[in-house]
Enzyme design. Structure first.
Site, PDB file in Angstrom:
ATOM      1  N   ARG A 245      49.710 -17.555 -52.445  1.00  0.00           N
ATOM      2  CA  ARG A 245      49.024 -17.986 -51.234  1.00  0.00           C
ATOM      3  C   ARG A 245      49.838 -19.102 -50.588  1.00  0.00           C
ATOM      4  NH1 ARG A 245      46.904 -13.872 -51.671  1.00  0.00           N
ATOM      5  NH2 ARG A 245      44.676 -13.340 -51.753  1.00  0.00           N
ATOM      6  N   GLU A 273      49.317 -18.318 -41.686  1.00  0.00           N
ATOM      7  CA  GLU A 273      49.796 -16.944 -41.797  1.00  0.00           C
ATOM      8  C   GLU A 273      49.174 -16.097 -40.693  1.00  0.00           C
ATOM      9  OE1 GLU A 273      49.693 -13.307 -45.056  1.00  0.00           O
ATOM     10  OE2 GLU A 273      49.447 -15.364 -45.765  1.00  0.00           O
ATOM     11  N   HIS A 292      53.082 -10.229 -45.715  1.00  0.00           N
ATOM     12  CA  HIS A 292      52.056 -10.019 -46.746  1.00  0.00           C
ATOM     13  C   HIS A 292      52.056  -8.561 -47.206  1.00  0.00           C
ATOM     14  CE1 HIS A 292      48.263 -12.300 -48.159  1.00  0.00           C
ATOM     15  NE2 HIS A 292      48.514 -11.333 -49.029  1.00  0.00           N
TER      16      HIS A 292
END
Length: 334
Positions: A245, A273, A292
């Site tokens: 993360r 993000e 991602h």
């Protein structure tokens, strides 16, 4: 005889996740009566009736939050099976308060993340990112000088946290001629060695690693864990890989190190993000940003549906889950 267990799906059914929903329905049918509608809002018309008859709730990405009110509206509910990774964000404590069993496909989702990590660790050792940029710039074999400065023979890879992904990464690294270090304050040294890694402290992990890969869950105590002090311990030319993360790493401190050119990074997650369009990391030759993509995608979604269906089968047969999520475990996991 038709299955007696009644299952309700709660997730985002829009493309590309409609593939997951369709496969999940097919796999569940031998073990449960599957409610026709996929719930995306527990307050929507018809949702309460579906919840009232549900024995098991099968959730996925985009599931609405299972609040205390939702739990109260589902008196038959005895299990929640999550066809993805973490349940932290959509299950309230009321689920465990009621004694509802919880399962997650986090172990299945860890497989592609670990595979991605293995790939970028080996590429980082070969200085592939830097070589590719230099090759495009000079367009001659002179670019091989960059890769000549690296190599994977005897290199040191540091793994931060023995999470499901971290453990899988250590396992995948075993066949290679690499030295693997692992730091996790919750795992005994003997257990770390049994995994195939050398147990080290946090500062030593950063100080000795040629490639440092982050697999720490995002918790209040791990936010900003990888700070300026730890980044400064990485040797010149080291690579930081983050597939966990973004907020686990201090974004400003990492940006400063990368702008200086001292470190390299492969970042599948960032903070925020995605990064703003004008963020300086977008244009750096020593940084690889991916959107991602390390987690399950495409045909890898079949692992998630197979895991969830197998758990529903166990539930229907009165057997315990293979991948239970307890309240205690959730305090230290993603």
């Amino acid at each position: 005889m038709s299955p007696e267990v009644r299952a309700v799906l709660a997730m985002d059914p829009r493309p590309p996740r409609d593939v997951l929903v369709a496969d999940l329905r097919e796999r569940l049918r031998p073990h449960a009566q599957v409610h026709e509608e996929v719930l995306t809002d527990f307050a929507a018309p018809g949702a309460r009736a579906a919840l009232a008859g549900a024995d098991v709730l099968v959730t996925g990405w985009g599931s609405p939050r299972v609040s205390a009110e939702v739990v109260a509206a589902a008196p038959r509910l005895r299990a929640v099976v999550h066809a993805a990774g973490t349940v932290r964000h959509h299950l309230s404590p009321a689920v465990w308060d009621r004694g509802i069993a919880v399962s997650s496909a986090a172990a299945a989702n860890a497989v592609p993340v670990a595979e991605y990590t293995l790939a970028v660790v080996l590429l980082a050792g070969k200085r592939v990112l830097e070589s590719a940029h230099e090759y495009a710039r000079v367009r001659s074999r002179a670019a091989t000088a960059v890769s000549d400065a690296g190599g994977n023979h005897g290199a040191t890879v540091g793994v931060l946290s023995a999470s499901l992904v971290g453990r899988r990464v250590v396992e995948l690294l075993r066949p290679f001629d690499l030295r693997v270090l692992l730091h996790d304050p919750y795992v005994a040294d003997a257990d770390v060695r049994a995994l195939g890694a050398e147990p080290v402290g946090l500062a030593e992990l950063f100080g000795r690693s040629d490639v440092l890969t982050v697999h720490t869950p995002l918790l209040p105590e791990t936010t900003g864990l990888v700070d300026a002090g730890l980044l400064a311990r990485l040797r010149d030319g080291a690579t930081l890989v983050n597939t966990a993360r973004g907020p686990v790493v201090d974004a400003d401190a990492l940006t400063a190190e990368l702008l200086s050119g001292r470190l390299h990074a492969v970042l599948d997650v960032t903070d925020p993000e995605p990064l703003p369009p004008q963020h300086p990391l977008w244009g750096l030759p020593n940084v690889l940003l991916t959107p991602h993509v390390a987690g399950s995608a495409g045909n890898e979604l079949q692992r998630l549906t197979a895991s969830a269906a197998a758990e529903v089968e166990r539930f229907a047969a009165g057997r315990p889950f293979a991948h239970p999520v307890t309240r205690t475990a959730l305090e230290r996991s993603a």
